[in-house]
Design a protein around this motif. Structure first.
Motif, PDB file in Angstrom:
ATOM      1  N   ALA A 216       0.824  -1.207   0.000  1.00  0.00           N
ATOM      2  CA  ALA A 216       0.000   0.000   0.000  1.00  0.00           C
ATOM      3  C   ALA A 216       0.860   1.259   0.000  1.00  0.00           C
ATOM      4  N   TYR A 217       1.881   1.280   0.838  1.00  0.00           N
ATOM      5  CA  TYR A 217       2.747   2.464   0.882  1.00  0.00           C
ATOM      6  C   TYR A 217       3.560   2.619  -0.399  1.00  0.00           C
ATOM      7  N   ALA A 218       4.045   1.499  -0.943  1.00  0.00           N
ATOM      8  CA  ALA A 218       4.838   1.591  -2.169  1.00  0.00           C
ATOM      9  C   ALA A 218       3.990   2.079  -3.339  1.00  0.00           C
ATOM     10  N   VAL A 219       2.751   1.592  -3.451  1.00  0.00           N
ATOM     11  CA  VAL A 219       1.866   2.066  -4.521  1.00  0.00           C
ATOM     12  C   VAL A 219       1.530   3.540  -4.316  1.00  0.00           C
ATOM     13  N   ALA A 220       1.308   3.928  -3.075  1.00  0.00           N
ATOM     14  CA  ALA A 220       1.040   5.339  -2.800  1.00  0.00           C
ATOM     15  C   ALA A 220       2.231   6.207  -3.186  1.00  0.00           C
ATOM     16  N   GLY A 221       3.433   5.736  -2.927  1.00  0.00           N
ATOM     17  CA  GLY A 221       4.608   6.494  -3.318  1.00  0.00           C
ATOM     18  C   GLY A 221       4.780   6.566  -4.820  1.00  0.00           C
ATOM     19  N   ALA A 222       4.450   5.467  -5.505  1.00  0.00           N
ATOM     20  CA  ALA A 222       4.581   5.461  -6.960  1.00  0.00           C
ATOM     21  C   ALA A 222       3.552   6.358  -7.630  1.00  0.00           C
ATOM     22  N   ARG A 223       2.351   6.494  -7.036  1.00  0.00           N
ATOM     23  CA  ARG A 223       1.286   7.304  -7.627  1.00  0.00           C
ATOM     24  C   ARG A 223       1.078   8.623  -6.888  1.00  0.00           C
ATOM     25  N   ALA A 224       2.083   9.065  -6.158  1.00  0.00           N
ATOM     26  CA  ALA A 224       1.932  10.308  -5.395  1.00  0.00           C
ATOM     27  C   ALA A 224       1.739  11.513  -6.294  1.00  0.00           C
ATOM     28  N   SER A 225       2.218  11.447  -7.519  1.00  0.00           N
ATOM     29  CA  SER A 225       2.044  12.568  -8.446  1.00  0.00           C
ATOM     30  C   SER A 225       0.609  12.679  -8.947  1.00  0.00           C
ATOM     31  N   ALA A 226      -0.195  11.651  -8.746  1.00  0.00           N
ATOM     32  CA  ALA A 226      -1.604  11.681  -9.158  1.00  0.00           C
ATOM     33  C   ALA A 226      -2.466  11.297  -7.962  1.00  0.00           C
ATOM     34  N   PRO A 227      -2.645  12.196  -7.008  1.00  0.00           N
ATOM     35  CA  PRO A 227      -3.356  11.844  -5.771  1.00  0.00           C
ATOM     36  C   PRO A 227      -4.830  11.536  -5.950  1.00  0.00           C
ATOM     37  N   THR A 228      -5.411  11.852  -7.115  1.00  0.00           N
ATOM     38  CA  THR A 228      -6.818  11.546  -7.347  1.00  0.00           C
ATOM     39  C   THR A 228      -7.017  10.272  -8.161  1.00  0.00           C
ATOM     40  N   SER A 229      -5.938   9.571  -8.476  1.00  0.00           N
ATOM     41  CA  SER A 229      -6.059   8.344  -9.265  1.00  0.00           C
ATOM     42  C   SER A 229      -6.626   7.221  -8.403  1.00  0.00           C
ATOM     43  N   PRO A 230      -7.346   6.266  -9.023  1.00  0.00           N
ATOM     44  CA  PRO A 230      -7.908   5.146  -8.247  1.00  0.00           C
ATOM     45  C   PRO A 230      -6.844   4.341  -7.499  1.00  0.00           C
ATOM     46  N   ALA A 231      -5.682   4.134  -8.099  1.00  0.00           N
ATOM     47  CA  ALA A 231      -4.638   3.353  -7.429  1.00  0.00           C
ATOM     48  C   ALA A 231      -4.174   4.041  -6.149  1.00  0.00           C
ATOM     49  N   PHE A 232      -4.006   5.360  -6.210  1.00  0.00           N
ATOM     50  CA  PHE A 232      -3.566   6.089  -5.026  1.00  0.00           C
ATOM     51  C   PHE A 232      -4.639   6.051  -3.945  1.00  0.00           C
ATOM     52  N   LEU A 233      -5.892   6.233  -4.309  1.00  0.00           N
ATOM     53  CA  LEU A 233      -6.975   6.238  -3.329  1.00  0.00           C
ATOM     54  C   LEU A 233      -7.148   4.861  -2.695  1.00  0.00           C
ATOM     55  N   ILE A 234      -7.035   3.802  -3.498  1.00  0.00           N
ATOM     56  CA  ILE A 234      -7.133   2.445  -2.946  1.00  0.00           C
ATOM     57  C   ILE A 234      -5.969   2.168  -1.993  1.00  0.00           C
ATOM     58  N   ALA A 235      -4.778   2.625  -2.355  1.00  0.00           N
ATOM     59  CA  ALA A 235      -3.618   2.430  -1.482  1.00  0.00           C
ATOM     60  C   ALA A 235      -3.797   3.155  -0.154  1.00  0.00           C
ATOM     61  N   MET A 236      -4.302   4.362  -0.188  1.00  0.00           N
ATOM     62  CA  MET A 236      -4.534   5.102   1.046  1.00  0.00           C
ATOM     63  C   MET A 236      -5.599   4.426   1.903  1.00  0.00           C
ATOM     64  N   ALA A 237      -6.613   3.849   1.246  1.00  0.00           N
ATOM     65  CA  ALA A 237      -7.630   3.118   2.002  1.00  0.00           C
ATOM     66  C   ALA A 237      -7.030   1.873   2.662  1.00  0.00           C
ATOM     67  N   CYS A 238      -6.143   1.193   1.946  1.00  0.00           N
ATOM     68  CA  CYS A 238      -5.486   0.018   2.518  1.00  0.00           C
ATOM     69  C   CYS A 238      -4.559   0.369   3.672  1.00  0.00           C
ATOM     70  N   ILE A 239      -4.112   1.600   3.719  1.00  0.00           N
ATOM     71  CA  ILE A 239      -3.295   2.051   4.847  1.00  0.00           C
ATOM     72  C   ILE A 239      -4.179   2.421   6.028  1.00  0.00           C
ATOM     73  N   ALA A 240      -5.291   3.087   5.752  1.00  0.00           N
ATOM     74  CA  ALA A 240      -6.137   3.594   6.829  1.00  0.00           C
ATOM     75  C   ALA A 240      -6.958   2.496   7.494  1.00  0.00           C
ATOM     76  N   VAL A 241      -7.487   1.562   6.710  1.00  0.00           N
ATOM     77  CA  VAL A 241      -8.371   0.535   7.272  1.00  0.00           C
ATOM     78  C   VAL A 241      -7.642  -0.370   8.271  1.00  0.00           C
ATOM     79  N   PRO A 242      -6.455  -0.914   7.962  1.00  0.00           N
ATOM     80  CA  PRO A 242      -5.763  -1.714   8.987  1.00  0.00           C
ATOM     81  C   PRO A 242      -5.408  -0.914  10.236  1.00  0.00           C
ATOM     82  N   ALA A 243      -5.049   0.349  10.065  1.00  0.00           N
ATOM     83  CA  ALA A 243      -4.737   1.167  11.236  1.00  0.00           C
ATOM     84  C   ALA A 243      -5.960   1.323  12.129  1.00  0.00           C
ATOM     85  N   LEU A 244      -7.125   1.571  11.503  1.00  0.00           N
ATOM     86  CA  LEU A 244      -8.354   1.694  12.282  1.00  0.00           C
ATOM     87  C   LEU A 244      -8.730   0.373  12.939  1.00  0.00           C
ATOM     88  N   ALA A 245      -8.589  -0.726  12.188  1.00  0.00           N
ATOM     89  CA  ALA A 245      -8.915  -2.038  12.744  1.00  0.00           C
ATOM     90  C   ALA A 245      -7.986  -2.392  13.907  1.00  0.00           C
TER      91      ALA A 245
END
Length: 260
Positions: A216-245
């Motif tokens: 999740a972090y690596a994909v977020a870093g790779a797509r950081a230049s496009a913060p509205t792209s689906p890959a970046f948003l999915i990666a951020m969700a994969c980071i936030a959901v485990p932290a909340l859980a």
């Protein structure tokens, strides 16, 4: 008369020099035990648990100082050296990643750097290899240099509970620690090293449990230049959901930990 008497069977009288020679005690051989004993004592002191623990602290302090001096976080702004590229650069990055985790550099920063430098696929592979390498180095250092000195200090309730959990259910506990962020990477490594957890369960749980968060972090870093792209948003969700859980699980288990 004295010589004749002696020759005829009289009592022979020894000369003073001969008597002194016969009565002289041979000099005692001085053993080298004191020197050998000093060497043995020095060896025992150097190999004692507290001496090894002191060496571990010195090594960790030196690693932290090296990180502060070289500032590896500059990779995010200055990029990778141009003379290195492709798979060779990923291998070098994985080795540097492992050393940086031993020196307490946060893994999220390194994972973001892996994605930004090498893209999603190669970045995930390099970051995951560095994760396992760094965990193995920290576990080995803690096991060899710190376990014997630190285990007698496990007297607190929380420390005993953590040690018992890792010793009895090492693989499952480490999987949970890697899947749900909250426990620092270095803290989990050294706690496992002090416990009686085995090498294979530790490394296997680290490799498997670190895949989702690392990816999740690596994909977020790779797509950081496009913060509205689906890959970046999915990666951020994969980071936030485990932290909340992980937060929810820790909140629900707090009463069980206090009761131990």
């Amino acid at each position: 008369m004295l010589d004749a008497t002696n020759r005829s069977g009289g009592t022979a009288l020894a000369s003073p020099r001969a008597a002194a020679t016969e009565l002289a005690v041979p000099p005692a051989t001085v053993p080298s035990l004191p020197r050998a004993g000093f060497a043995v004592r020095c060896t025992r002191v150097l190999l004692s648990p507290y001496a090894r623990l002191s060496l571990l602290l010195v090594l960790l302090a030196g690693a932290a100082a090296g990180v502060l001096a070289f500032e590896p976080q500059r990779l995010l702004t200055h990029g990778w050296p141009p003379q290195l590229g492709g798979a060779a650069a990923a291998v070098v990055f994985a080795a540097a990643y492992g050393l940086c985790t031993v020196a307490f550099i946060p893994r999220p920063l390194l994972n973001l750097a892996a994605g930004a430098l090498f893209g999603s696929e190669l970045g995930v592979a390099a970051a995951l290899a560095g994760t396992v390498l760094g965990a193995g180095l920290a576990f080995g250092l803690g096991r060899v240099l710190g376990q014997e000195a630190l285990r007698p200090l496990l007297r607190g309730r929380w420390l005993k509970a953590a040690d018992g959990q890792l010793s009895r259910h090492g693989f499952r506990s480490m999987m949970v620690a890697r899947l749900f962020p909250g426990v620092p990477f270095w803290a989990a490594n050294y706690c496992a090293a002090v416990s009686r957890m085995g090498w294979l369960p530790f490394l296997l749980a680290t490799a498997l449990g670190s895949i989702p968060n690392t990816a999740a972090y690596a994909v977020a870093g790779a797509r950081a230049s496009a913060p509205t792209s689906p890959a970046f948003l999915i990666a951020m969700a994969c980071i936030a959901v485990p932290a909340l859980a992980g937060t929810v699980v820790a909140w629900r288990k707090r009463h069980q930990l206090r009761a131990r």
